[in-house]
Design a protein around this motif. Structure first.
Motif, PDB file in Angstrom:
ATOM      1  N   ARG A  88      44.288  75.119  35.228  1.00  0.00           N
ATOM      2  CA  ARG A  88      44.919  73.698  35.779  1.00  0.00           C
ATOM      3  C   ARG A  88      43.844  72.900  36.058  1.00  0.00           C
ATOM      4  N   ALA A  89      44.062  71.409  36.273  1.00  0.00           N
ATOM      5  CA  ALA A  89      43.190  70.511  36.797  1.00  0.00           C
ATOM      6  C   ALA A  89      43.713  69.579  38.040  1.00  0.00           C
ATOM      7  N   ARG A  90      42.861  69.192  38.494  1.00  0.00           N
ATOM      8  CA  ARG A  90      43.476  68.236  39.713  1.00  0.00           C
ATOM      9  C   ARG A  90      42.533  66.940  39.843  1.00  0.00           C
ATOM     10  N   TYR A  91      43.238  65.936  39.792  1.00  0.00           N
ATOM     11  CA  TYR A  91      42.807  64.496  40.322  1.00  0.00           C
ATOM     12  C   TYR A  91      42.380  64.601  41.581  1.00  0.00           C
ATOM     13  N   THR A  92      41.170  64.178  42.270  1.00  0.00           N
ATOM     14  CA  THR A  92      40.776  64.172  43.601  1.00  0.00           C
ATOM     15  C   THR A  92      39.580  63.129  43.700  1.00  0.00           C
ATOM     16  N   MET A  93      39.283  63.226  45.039  1.00  0.00           N
ATOM     17  CA  MET A  93      38.092  62.324  45.413  1.00  0.00           C
ATOM     18  C   MET A  93      36.706  62.932  46.306  1.00  0.00           C
ATOM     19  N   ILE A  94      35.912  62.518  46.155  1.00  0.00           N
ATOM     20  CA  ILE A  94      34.603  62.874  47.218  1.00  0.00           C
ATOM     21  C   ILE A  94      34.246  61.773  47.842  1.00  0.00           C
ATOM     22  N   CYS A  95      34.370  61.843  49.291  1.00  0.00           N
ATOM     23  CA  CYS A  95      34.256  60.784  50.097  1.00  0.00           C
ATOM     24  C   CYS A  95      32.843  61.069  51.094  1.00  0.00           C
ATOM     25  N   ARG A  96      32.426  59.950  51.572  1.00  0.00           N
ATOM     26  CA  ARG A  96      31.326  60.001  52.538  1.00  0.00           C
ATOM     27  C   ARG A  96      31.852  60.547  53.914  1.00  0.00           C
ATOM     28  N   ALA A  97      31.051  60.918  54.967  1.00  0.00           N
ATOM     29  CA  ALA A  97      31.398  61.267  56.269  1.00  0.00           C
ATOM     30  C   ALA A  97      32.353  60.004  56.916  1.00  0.00           C
ATOM     31  N   ASP A  98      31.941  58.680  56.493  1.00  0.00           N
ATOM     32  CA  ASP A  98      32.773  57.764  57.032  1.00  0.00           C
ATOM     33  C   ASP A  98      34.141  57.329  56.266  1.00  0.00           C
ATOM     34  N   THR A 253      32.654  52.488  47.795  1.00  0.00           N
ATOM     35  CA  THR A 253      32.138  52.995  49.135  1.00  0.00           C
ATOM     36  C   THR A 253      32.718  52.324  50.268  1.00  0.00           C
ATOM     37  N   ASP A 254      33.231  51.128  50.072  1.00  0.00           N
ATOM     38  CA  ASP A 254      33.880  50.147  51.180  1.00  0.00           C
ATOM     39  C   ASP A 254      35.111  50.511  51.245  1.00  0.00           C
ATOM     40  N   LEU A 255      35.750  51.497  50.536  1.00  0.00           N
ATOM     41  CA  LEU A 255      37.246  51.540  50.652  1.00  0.00           C
ATOM     42  C   LEU A 255      37.437  53.069  50.891  1.00  0.00           C
ATOM     43  N   THR A 256      38.388  53.703  51.630  1.00  0.00           N
ATOM     44  CA  THR A 256      38.821  54.854  51.710  1.00  0.00           C
ATOM     45  C   THR A 256      40.077  55.242  50.842  1.00  0.00           C
ATOM     46  N   PRO A 257      40.408  56.381  50.344  1.00  0.00           N
ATOM     47  CA  PRO A 257      41.697  56.355  49.747  1.00  0.00           C
ATOM     48  C   PRO A 257      42.826  55.849  50.123  1.00  0.00           C
ATOM     49  N   VAL A 265      46.065  61.800  47.627  1.00  0.00           N
ATOM     50  CA  VAL A 265      44.846  62.890  47.103  1.00  0.00           C
ATOM     51  C   VAL A 265      44.300  63.487  48.284  1.00  0.00           C
ATOM     52  N   VAL A 266      44.561  62.958  49.666  1.00  0.00           N
ATOM     53  CA  VAL A 266      43.769  63.470  50.871  1.00  0.00           C
ATOM     54  C   VAL A 266      44.859  64.453  51.446  1.00  0.00           C
ATOM     55  N   LYS A 267      44.314  65.720  51.624  1.00  0.00           N
ATOM     56  CA  LYS A 267      44.995  66.847  51.972  1.00  0.00           C
ATOM     57  C   LYS A 267      44.632  67.378  53.273  1.00  0.00           C
ATOM     58  N   PHE A 268      45.157  66.943  54.497  1.00  0.00           N
ATOM     59  CA  PHE A 268      44.846  67.409  55.698  1.00  0.00           C
ATOM     60  C   PHE A 268      45.208  68.708  55.889  1.00  0.00           C
ATOM     61  N   ASP A 269      46.262  69.241  55.344  1.00  0.00           N
ATOM     62  CA  ASP A 269      46.743  70.212  55.737  1.00  0.00           C
ATOM     63  C   ASP A 269      46.177  71.665  55.191  1.00  0.00           C
TER      64      ASP A 269
END
Length: 375
Positions: A88-98, A253-257, A265-269
Motif C-alpha cells: 500500500r501507499a500513503r500521501y504524507t508530508m515532511i515538515c521542518r521543526a517549525d 515552508t511558510d505554511l503548515t499542513p 495528514v498529521v497523525k498526533f496519535d
C-alpha cells in the motif's frame, strides 16, 4: 575560484523519444522535460476522456530499509507510516521543526522493512538530506535511488484496459494508493495505482534501461484507445482541475499542513515523537481558534486568466492571493486556486474578484475540486 557556468540539465532515459516526437522541452527543477508535444488542450482532454502517457522520471525516489525503517519514517514524517500495509501507499508530508512544509510525498511500503519515498523533483535533495539527518540513531538506511528508476504514468479512463493488454498482474484487485510488483510488456515494474490528474491511472517504476521499450509498448497498446503522449503543461491543468496542491504554490515552508487545509495528514496519535510535533500541535490549536486563510476554487466570469501571486479582492480590500491559475479545458473557463480570508471562503460568496493588472475581474468562489471523475 568558483565556476558560474550553469549546470547542464539532467535528461531522462526517454529524452530521445521526446525529441523524436517533436516535444517542446523545458527546464523543470534542473531536468529537461517535455512541456507539450502538440496542443496542451488536446493532451488534457485526452487524459479526461481517453488516456495520456507521461514521463515522470524527474521525481525523486528515496529507499528506506532496515529493522527500524518504519520507526524512522514515523519520526521523520508527519503521517503514521508504520500503519501502512505491505503493497500500500500513503500521501504524507515532511515538515521542518517549525511545522513548515518541506515537501509532500507518497510513501510506498514495498516489503516489511523496505519503503520507497517519492519526493517532488524540486525538493528531492532537500528530502534526501532531511531523511539522512533524521536517520541518526535508527537502525535504518536511507538510499538515494533517483538514478535507479524511470517513472512512466498512464492516466485516464482507458488506462486500465491499455495496461491489462500488457500485463497479467491483478489490476482489478489493485486498489487506489496501492502498488504491486509485476511485469508490463516483459519489463519488471512496480505498478502503482496513483496519479496526479484526477483520473484513474497507473504509475510504473522501472529501470531506466527499460523505459524506452515500455513507453513504445504502451504507445502501441494504446493506439486504438486514443492514447497520446502528454507533457508537464497539461499535467498542471489536470491537477489544478482536480484541486491537487503543487509544492511551491499551494504548499511552502511558510505554511503548515493546517494552514494548507491538509491537517488530516498529521497523525498526533502515532507512537513516538516526530519532527515538528510541538509546532504542529500549536498550529492545530490556532487553526481551531482562528481559522487561517482557506484554500478555495475560483471560476472566472470573464476570459482573463489569473496567475499565481495575483491579489484576490472584495469590497476594495485584499482578502487573499491566487496560488495557481490557468484556463480549464474541461470547464471552458479560467480557474484558480487561492488562499482567502475565512469570511469570504464559502462557495457563492458575492463580490469576490481577482486584481488582474489593476482591473478587478469578477470570480465565483467554489468548493474544490473543480472536477471529480465519475466512478
Amino acid at each position: 575560484m568558483t565556476s558560474s557556468a550553469p549546470h547542464p540539465l539532467r535528461r531522462t532515459a526517454l529524452d530521445a523519444v521526446h525529441r523524436s516526437l517533436g516535444a517542446t522541452m523545458t527546464d523543470f527543477a534542473g531536468w529537461d522535460m517535455p512541456l507539450r508535444y502538440g496542443s496542451e488542450r488536446d493532451e488534457h482532454l485526452a487524459v479526461r476522456t481517453r488516456a495520456g502517457l507521461f514521463d515522470l522520471s524527474h521525481m525523486g525516489e528515496i529507499t528506506v530499509t532496515g529493522p527500524q525503517a518504519a520507526a524512522l519514517l514515523n519520526y521523520a514524517l508527519v503521517g503514521n507510516i508504520a500503519s501502512v500495509g505491505v503493497g500500500r501507499a500513503r500521501y504524507t508530508m515532511i515538515c521542518r521543526a517549525d511545522g513548515g512544509i518541506l515537501d509532500d510525498l507518497i510513501v510506498y511500503r514495498l516489503a516489511e522493512t523496505e519503503y520507497m519515498v517519492v519526493a517532488n523533483a524540486s525538493n528531492a535533495q532537500v528530502v534526501l538530506d532531511a531523511l539522512t539527518e533524521r536517520a541518526a540513531g535508527f537502525d535504518a538506511e536511507v538510499r538515494d535511488d533517483r538514478d535507479a528508476y524511470a517513472l512512466i504514468a498512464v492516466q485516464g479512463p482507458e488506462s486500465p484496459g491499455i495496461l491489462k493488454s500488457l500485463t497479467d498482474a491483478d489490476l482489478d484487485g489493485l486498489k487506489y494508493y496501492a502498488g504491486l510488483p509485476g511485469t508490463v510488456a516483459g519489463v519488471p515494474a512496480l505498478i502503482a495505482r496513483t496519479g496526479y490528474t484526477g483520473e484513474d491511472g497507473f504509475e510504473l517504476f522501472v529501470k531506466p534501461e527499460h523505459a524506452v521499450e515500455l513507453w513504445q509498448a504502451l504507445t502501441k497498446a494504446g493506439e486504438g484507445a486514443g492514447l497520446v503522449p502528454c507533457g508537464l503543461s497539461c499535467r498542471d491543468t489536470l491537477r489544478l482541475e482536480a484541486g491537487m496542491p503543487l509544492y511551491g504554490h499551494e504548499l511552502t515552508t511558510d505554511l503548515t499542513p493546517f494552514d494548507a487545509g491538509l491537517g488530516r495528514v498529521v497523525k498526533f496519535d502515532k507512537d513516538g515523537d516526530f519532527v515538528g510535533r510541538e509546532a504542529l500541535l500549536a498550529a492545530a490549536g490556532r487553526a481551531e481558534q482562528n481559522p487561517p486563510r482557506v484554500l478555495v476554487g475560483l471560476v472566472a466570469e470573464g476570459r482573463r486568466v489569473p496567475r499565481a501571486g495575483y491579489a484576490v479582492v472584495a469590497g476594495g480590500e485584499v482578502i487573499g492571493e491566487v496560488t495557481s491559475g490557468a484556463p480549464s479545458p474541461t470547464l471552458g473557463k479560467p480557474i484558480a486556486m487561492a488562499y482567502v480570508d475565512a469570511a469570504h471562503a464559502a462557495p457563492g460568496t458575492p463580490g469576490v474578484g481577482v486584481d488582474i493588472r489593476g482591473s478587478h475581474e469578477p470570480y465565483q468562489v467554489v468548493a474544490l475540486p473543480f472536477y471529480k471523475r465519475q466512478k
